[in-house]
Scaffold this active site. Structure first.
Site, PDB file in Angstrom:
ATOM      1  N   TRP A  24      50.756  31.020  53.067  1.00  0.00           N
ATOM      2  CA  TRP A  24      52.028  30.260  53.320  1.00  0.00           C
ATOM      3  C   TRP A  24      52.892  30.474  54.222  1.00  0.00           C
ATOM      4  O   TRP A  24      53.648  29.649  54.995  1.00  0.00           O
ATOM      5  CB  TRP A  24      52.751  30.107  51.993  1.00  0.00           C
ATOM      6  CG  TRP A  24      51.748  29.317  51.020  1.00  0.00           C
ATOM      7  CD1 TRP A  24      51.521  29.716  49.590  1.00  0.00           C
ATOM      8  CD2 TRP A  24      51.218  28.008  51.066  1.00  0.00           C
ATOM      9  NE1 TRP A  24      50.688  28.909  49.036  1.00  0.00           N
ATOM     10  CE2 TRP A  24      50.371  27.745  49.901  1.00  0.00           C
ATOM     11  CE3 TRP A  24      51.310  26.825  52.087  1.00  0.00           C
ATOM     12  CZ2 TRP A  24      49.756  26.562  49.666  1.00  0.00           C
ATOM     13  CZ3 TRP A  24      50.706  25.852  51.906  1.00  0.00           C
ATOM     14  CH2 TRP A  24      49.835  25.685  50.654  1.00  0.00           C
TER      15      TRP A  24
ATOM     16  N   ASP B 145      61.071  30.734  51.371  1.00  0.00           N
ATOM     17  CA  ASP B 145      60.215  30.055  50.454  1.00  0.00           C
ATOM     18  C   ASP B 145      60.024  30.590  49.106  1.00  0.00           C
ATOM     19  O   ASP B 145      59.612  31.505  49.022  1.00  0.00           O
ATOM     20  CB  ASP B 145      58.964  29.867  51.221  1.00  0.00           C
ATOM     21  CG  ASP B 145      57.732  28.938  50.486  1.00  0.00           C
ATOM     22  OD1 ASP B 145      58.432  28.361  49.320  1.00  0.00           O
ATOM     23  OD2 ASP B 145      56.724  28.598  51.037  1.00  0.00           O
TER      24      ASP B 145
ATOM     25  N   LYS C 156      55.628  23.832  41.464  1.00  0.00           N
ATOM     26  CA  LYS C 156      54.972  25.134  40.871  1.00  0.00           C
ATOM     27  C   LYS C 156      55.626  25.349  39.564  1.00  0.00           C
ATOM     28  O   LYS C 156      55.188  25.965  38.667  1.00  0.00           O
ATOM     29  CB  LYS C 156      55.296  26.289  42.019  1.00  0.00           C
ATOM     30  CG  LYS C 156      54.782  26.101  43.286  1.00  0.00           C
ATOM     31  CD  LYS C 156      53.017  25.827  43.161  1.00  0.00           C
ATOM     32  CE  LYS C 156      52.484  25.190  44.428  1.00  0.00           C
ATOM     33  NZ  LYS C 156      52.734  25.920  45.516  1.00  0.00           N
TER      34      LYS C 156
HETATM   35  C1  LIG Z   1      52.291  25.449  47.219  1.00  0.00           C
HETATM   36  C2  LIG Z   1      53.158  26.275  48.199  1.00  0.00           C
HETATM   37  C3  LIG Z   1      53.558  25.736  49.282  1.00  0.00           C
HETATM   38  C4  LIG Z   1      52.996  24.441  49.623  1.00  0.00           C
HETATM   39  O1  LIG Z   1      53.600  23.156  49.010  1.00  0.00           O
HETATM   40  P1  LIG Z   1      53.292  21.844  49.363  1.00  0.00           P
HETATM   41  O2  LIG Z   1      54.403  20.940  48.656  1.00  0.00           O
HETATM   42  O3  LIG Z   1      52.113  21.631  49.179  1.00  0.00           O
HETATM   43  O4  LIG Z   1      53.490  21.752  50.842  1.00  0.00           O
HETATM   44  C5  LIG Z   1      54.214  26.283  50.118  1.00  0.00           C
HETATM   45  N1  LIG Z   1      54.594  27.521  49.814  1.00  0.00           N
HETATM   46  C6  LIG Z   1      54.337  28.211  48.723  1.00  0.00           C
HETATM   47  C7  LIG Z   1      54.761  29.593  48.447  1.00  0.00           C
HETATM   48  C8  LIG Z   1      53.583  27.495  47.847  1.00  0.00           C
HETATM   49  O5  LIG Z   1      53.241  28.050  46.584  1.00  0.00           O
END
Ligand SMILES: *Cc1c(COP(=O)(O)O)cnc(C)c1O
Length: 360
Positions: A101, A171, A195
């Site tokens: 990511w 993030d 998540k």
């Molecule tokens: C799942 C995830 C993403 C991507 O998320 P989307 O909503 O599918 O764009 C980005 N960063 C992390 C840390 C993730 O776990």
């Protein structure tokens, strides 16, 4: 009705209480005669839903007044572009590459300016967090970027990098609301909610006000300008109304559970059960350096791909779903987010013990 123990990395398990409440309100939201899905985002009723969600999140995370809370769309991945577009004044930023990511965000940023790789743990399949105490950060960098919890590899920054005064952007998709956080240490905290918080599609961004500006990169779409969203309280266009409503319910559930400190203790207790077992098992092994282990995502292997596949299949038959590791790493991964009950982890470990005996 029968519910499985769902170890999915995302979209992931939500509190049953929240799902039940949403089901009860599905046909008639509190006397409105319609579902939240069917009402105007400009209505008084919806205004109260989104305002209350924001207020509860502010309370939970202790968000200072000089930070805006934005409910956005496009998932976390949309922010990979929005961040450089909004923040790259000097067109330069530093990225710490701790997994897929972070790498995707890094590659996206390169489209808009100079993205510098400050550190990486790619050399050992992202199984650790690199030393971030003295990185080659320069004053002209607009921000330093991290992915705080690495969903795929199961690592977590236990200490934030020393950014030498440069704003930190994080993030936090897979560790959102899993423990207390000091918002003032960040310029931007953002995460896709699927998540740990709600249904996919909603992304929450918490942004220090001085970073919300008019002088963004000239090609920035109106919708991706933080200023557009901030000036309109996340209601510039139709927001993901129903998703935000569910997030609001999850915020209330966390408050009821005792807030983020209680959530942290609950998560530590669950993770310890699984990690302790992995440390003593002769068959299963955790793949992450101990001091960098995530409380949310726990990858493990047997060392034999066929046996891994057998385990995943037998676990599924026994009611433990989504234990297969990410396609890029193989093995297994148990995601044990806030809403995973402690019994889920206890029963998983019991099942792993039994599997170990049978396959010794
Ligand atoms: C799942 C995830 C993403 C991507 O998320 P989307 O909503 O599918 O764009 C980005 N960063 C992390 C840390 C993730 O776990």
């Amino acid at each position: 009705m029968s519910r499985v123990y769902n170890f999915s990395a995302g979209p992931a398990v939500l509190p049953e209480e929240v799902l039940r409440e949403a089901a009860d309100e599905m046909m008639d939201y509190r006397g409105c005669g319609m579902s939240v899905m069917e009402m105007s985002h400009r209505s008084k009723v919806y205004d109260q839903i989104i305002k209350e969600a924001e207020a509860d999140l502010r309370e939970l995370m202790n968000i200072p007044d000089n930070y805006k809370v934005l409910f956005l769309q496009g998932g976390a991945s949309q922010q990979f572009a929005a961040i450089p577009m909004n923040l790259m004044k000097n067109k330069k930023a530093g990225y710490i590459i701790t997994g897929q990511w972070a790498k995707k965000a890094f590659q996206e940023a390169k489209i808009y300016g100079e993205a510098v790789e400050l550190a990486s743990s790619a050399d050992e399949t992202f199984s650790y967090i690199p030393d971030c105490s003295d990185l080659a950060i320069t004053d002209d960098m607009d921000y330093v970027y991290i992915c705080e919890n690495n969903t795929i590899y199961g690592t977590k920054f236990k200490e934030l990098p020393n950014t030498k005064g440069v704003d930190l952007v994080a993030d936090v998709s897979s560790c959102f609301l899993s423990e207390p956080v000091d918002v003032t240490k960040y310029g931007v905290i953002y995460g896709g909610v699927q998540k740990n918080v709600g249904p996919a599609g909603v992304v929450i961004a918490i942004i220090r006000e001085d970073l919300i500006r008019d002088d963004v990169l000239p090609t920035t779409p109106t919708m991706l300008k933080y200023k557009t969203q901030a000036d309109n309280d996340s209601l510039y266009n139709t927001p993901p109304c129903y998703g935000i409503y569910i997030c609001g319910k999850v915020f209330k559930w966390i408050k009821k559970m005792g807030g983020l400190q209680a959530m942290k203790e609950h998560n530590e207790k669950k993770a310890k059960i699984l990690y302790d077992f992995l440390d003593e098992s002769k068959l299963f092994k955790g793949t992450v350096r101990k001091e960098d282990r995530s409380l949310m995502n726990v990858p493990f292997v047997t060392g034999d791909a066929d046996l891994d596949a057998k385990f995943v299949a037998e676990a599924k038959a026994a009611g433990f779903e989504n234990l297969k590791g990410h396609r890029t790493v193989g093995g297994m991964r148990a995601s044990i987010y806030n809403a995973m009950p402690i019994e889920g982890v206890e029963k998983l470990v019991e099942f792993m013990k039994k599997f170990e005996e049978e396959n010794a």
